[in-house]
Motif scaffolding. Structure first.
Motif, mmCIF file in Angstrom:
data_model
loop_
_atom_site.group_PDB
_atom_site.id
_atom_site.type_symbol
_atom_site.label_atom_id
_atom_site.label_comp_id
_atom_site.label_asym_id
_atom_site.label_seq_id
_atom_site.Cartn_x
_atom_site.Cartn_y
_atom_site.Cartn_z
ATOM 1 N N GLY A 70 0.827 -1.200 0.000
ATOM 2 C CA GLY A 70 0.000 0.000 0.000
ATOM 3 C C GLY A 70 0.859 1.246 0.000
ATOM 4 N N VAL A 71 0.553 2.163 -0.910
ATOM 5 C CA VAL A 71 1.326 3.392 -1.031
ATOM 6 C C VAL A 71 1.331 4.158 0.291
ATOM 7 C CG1 VAL A 71 1.489 5.625 -2.221
ATOM 8 C CG2 VAL A 71 0.951 3.559 -3.523
ATOM 9 N N ALA A 72 0.170 4.304 0.902
ATOM 10 C CA ALA A 72 0.080 5.041 2.169
ATOM 11 C C ALA A 72 0.809 4.304 3.289
ATOM 12 C CB ALA A 72 -1.385 5.267 2.545
ATOM 13 N N GLU A 73 0.733 2.980 3.274
ATOM 14 C CA GLU A 73 1.360 2.158 4.317
ATOM 15 C C GLU A 73 2.880 2.341 4.364
ATOM 16 O OE1 GLU A 73 1.714 -0.789 7.315
ATOM 17 O OE2 GLU A 73 -0.158 0.004 6.513
ATOM 18 N N ILE A 74 3.506 2.496 3.206
ATOM 19 C CA ILE A 74 4.971 2.559 3.167
ATOM 20 C C ILE A 74 5.511 3.953 2.854
ATOM 21 C CG2 ILE A 74 5.105 0.122 2.532
ATOM 22 C CD1 ILE A 74 5.916 1.050 -0.301
ATOM 23 N N ALA A 75 4.648 4.948 2.779
ATOM 24 C CA ALA A 75 5.061 6.296 2.370
ATOM 25 C C ALA A 75 6.202 6.851 3.214
ATOM 26 C CB ALA A 75 3.867 7.246 2.402
ATOM 27 N N GLU A 76 6.145 6.689 4.526
ATOM 28 C CA GLU A 76 7.211 7.229 5.378
ATOM 29 C C GLU A 76 8.559 6.594 5.046
ATOM 30 O OE1 GLU A 76 6.469 7.413 9.588
ATOM 31 O OE2 GLU A 76 4.383 8.000 9.243
ATOM 32 N N SER A 77 8.581 5.300 4.820
ATOM 33 C CA SER A 77 9.830 4.616 4.470
ATOM 34 C C SER A 77 10.365 5.095 3.126
ATOM 35 C CB SER A 77 9.621 3.098 4.421
ATOM 36 O OG SER A 77 9.286 2.598 5.687
ATOM 37 N N VAL A 78 9.472 5.305 2.177
ATOM 38 C CA VAL A 78 9.872 5.775 0.849
ATOM 39 C C VAL A 78 10.482 7.166 0.948
ATOM 40 C CG1 VAL A 78 8.994 6.498 -1.415
ATOM 41 C CG2 VAL A 78 8.223 4.341 -0.408
ATOM 42 N N ILE A 79 9.817 8.059 1.657
ATOM 43 C CA ILE A 79 10.308 9.437 1.777
ATOM 44 C C ILE A 79 11.611 9.488 2.568
ATOM 45 C CG2 ILE A 79 9.789 11.703 2.768
ATOM 46 C CD1 ILE A 79 6.815 11.105 1.989
ATOM 47 N N ALA A 80 11.727 8.681 3.625
ATOM 48 C CA ALA A 80 12.963 8.667 4.425
ATOM 49 C C ALA A 80 14.148 8.186 3.593
ATOM 50 C CB ALA A 80 12.789 7.779 5.655
ATOM 51 N N ALA A 81 13.941 7.193 2.739
ATOM 52 C CA ALA A 81 15.035 6.647 1.933
ATOM 53 C C ALA A 81 15.383 7.549 0.756
ATOM 54 C CB ALA A 81 14.667 5.253 1.423
ATOM 55 N N SER A 82 14.398 8.229 0.202
ATOM 56 C CA SER A 82 14.624 9.039 -0.998
ATOM 57 C C SER A 82 13.781 10.317 -0.935
ATOM 58 C CB SER A 82 14.268 8.223 -2.247
ATOM 59 O OG SER A 82 14.584 8.930 -3.419
ATOM 60 N N PRO A 83 14.186 11.271 -0.089
ATOM 61 C CA PRO A 83 13.374 12.476 0.096
ATOM 62 C C PRO A 83 13.137 13.289 -1.176
ATOM 63 C CG PRO A 83 15.407 12.588 1.402
ATOM 64 C CD PRO A 83 15.396 11.276 0.720
ATOM 65 N N LYS A 122 10.397 -5.425 -10.077
ATOM 66 C CA LYS A 122 11.399 -4.398 -10.437
ATOM 67 C C LYS A 122 11.888 -3.649 -9.192
ATOM 68 C CE LYS A 122 9.693 -3.893 -15.142
ATOM 69 N NZ LYS A 122 9.372 -5.259 -15.223
ATOM 70 N N ALA A 123 12.236 -4.400 -8.179
ATOM 71 C CA ALA A 123 12.633 -3.859 -6.878
ATOM 72 C C ALA A 123 13.876 -2.984 -6.963
ATOM 73 C CB ALA A 123 12.894 -5.010 -5.900
ATOM 74 N N VAL A 124 13.913 -1.988 -6.086
ATOM 75 C CA VAL A 124 15.074 -1.130 -5.909
ATOM 76 C C VAL A 124 15.584 -1.378 -4.490
ATOM 77 C CG1 VAL A 124 15.912 1.248 -5.832
ATOM 78 C CG2 VAL A 124 14.129 0.604 -7.485
ATOM 79 N N PRO A 125 16.788 -1.985 -4.338
ATOM 80 C CA PRO A 125 17.309 -2.323 -3.005
ATOM 81 C C PRO A 125 17.890 -1.114 -2.279
ATOM 82 C CG PRO A 125 18.826 -3.066 -4.690
ATOM 83 C CD PRO A 125 17.651 -2.484 -5.406
ATOM 84 N N TRP A 126 17.850 -1.187 -0.932
ATOM 85 C CA TRP A 126 18.354 -0.115 -0.077
ATOM 86 C C TRP A 126 18.717 -0.701 1.281
ATOM 87 C CZ3 TRP A 126 16.922 1.834 4.668
ATOM 88 C CH2 TRP A 126 17.391 3.102 5.010
ATOM 89 N N ASP A 127 19.805 -0.232 1.886
ATOM 90 C CA ASP A 127 20.096 -0.556 3.284
ATOM 91 C C ASP A 127 20.619 0.689 3.987
ATOM 92 O OD1 ASP A 127 22.871 -0.355 2.860
ATOM 93 O OD2 ASP A 127 23.282 -2.426 3.366
ATOM 94 N N SER A 129 23.362 1.341 5.689
ATOM 95 C CA SER A 129 24.769 1.720 5.589
ATOM 96 C C SER A 129 25.168 2.190 4.190
ATOM 97 C CB SER A 129 25.680 0.572 6.038
ATOM 98 O OG SER A 129 25.470 -0.560 5.238
ATOM 99 N N SER A 130 24.605 1.601 3.156
ATOM 100 C CA SER A 130 24.988 1.944 1.781
ATOM 101 C C SER A 130 23.935 2.735 1.030
ATOM 102 C CB SER A 130 25.289 0.669 0.990
ATOM 103 O OG SER A 130 26.321 -0.061 1.592
ATOM 104 N N GLY A 131 22.741 2.808 1.554
ATOM 105 C CA GLY A 131 21.655 3.455 0.828
ATOM 106 C C GLY A 131 21.374 2.712 -0.461
ATOM 107 N N PHE A 132 21.149 3.447 -1.530
ATOM 108 C CA PHE A 132 20.865 2.820 -2.824
ATOM 109 C C PHE A 132 22.115 2.313 -3.518
ATOM 110 C CE2 PHE A 132 17.163 5.542 -2.089
ATOM 111 C CZ PHE A 132 16.161 4.592 -2.240
ATOM 112 N N GLU A 133 23.291 2.655 -3.014
ATOM 113 C CA GLU A 133 24.545 2.151 -3.576
ATOM 114 C C GLU A 133 24.677 0.641 -3.392
ATOM 115 O OE1 GLU A 133 26.921 3.815 -5.410
ATOM 116 O OE2 GLU A 133 25.354 5.354 -5.416
ATOM 117 N N ILE A 134 23.882 0.065 -2.499
ATOM 118 C CA ILE A 134 23.898 -1.381 -2.297
ATOM 119 C C ILE A 134 23.644 -2.112 -3.611
ATOM 120 C CG2 ILE A 134 21.464 -1.597 -1.637
ATOM 121 C CD1 ILE A 134 24.212 -3.549 0.094
ATOM 122 N N ALA A 135 22.884 -1.496 -4.511
ATOM 123 C CA ALA A 135 22.559 -2.126 -5.787
ATOM 124 C C ALA A 135 23.780 -2.320 -6.661
ATOM 125 C CB ALA A 135 21.519 -1.304 -6.531
#
Length: 142
Positions: A70-83, A122-127, A129-135
């Protein structure tokens, strides 16, 4: 200390248990057997499973796989990872989280989950320590 790897995905509106079933079916069809325990859907938007690669003699610790939909369910995580939405993940409707703990993580299973999430959604990985560079380098190894 726990390590968390997140995958921002677009599922097209699946419920948590449906998405988890689809992911598990993919894993079972593409690799070694799995052993696990259903942690159940906590609600329609969240489902979780603890699992590891199947073996008569366990060689790896179990990991926890959670799916939040759900877009609303994960919105905070999305914004925190990629403001600034530099990674194009705004509007994602599925967040898969793999949590590893213990002394012997099941890295081959982590890589299978990674491949499945990319192939299915079509997942985009993130952690953390590395952020999106983990990919770039893939999931860390011990």
């Amino acid at each position: 200390m726990a390590y968390r790897l997140k995958f921002f995905c677009r599922s097209g509106g699946e419920q948590g248990d449906e998405a988890l079933d689809r992911l598990l079916d993919y894993l079972l069809a593409n690799g070694d057997g799995l052993w696990g325990e259903w942690l159940g859907p906590y609600e329609d938007s969240v489902a979780a499973f603890r699992l590891r690669t199947y073996s008569d003699c366990p060689v790896a610790d179990m990991l926890t796989l959670e799916l939040h939909v759900g877009v609303a369910e994960i919105a905070e995580s999305v914004i925190a990872a990629s403001p600034d939405d530099e990674q194009g993940i705004w509007g994602c409707d599925l967040l898969a989280t793999v949590t590893l703990s213990g002394d012997n993580p099941d890295w081959p299973l982590v890589h299978r989950i990674w491949t499945a999430a990319v192939d299915l959604w079509k997942a985009v990985p993130w952690d953390e320590s590395s952020g999106f560079e983990i990919a770039v380098g893939g999931a860390p190894q011990p």
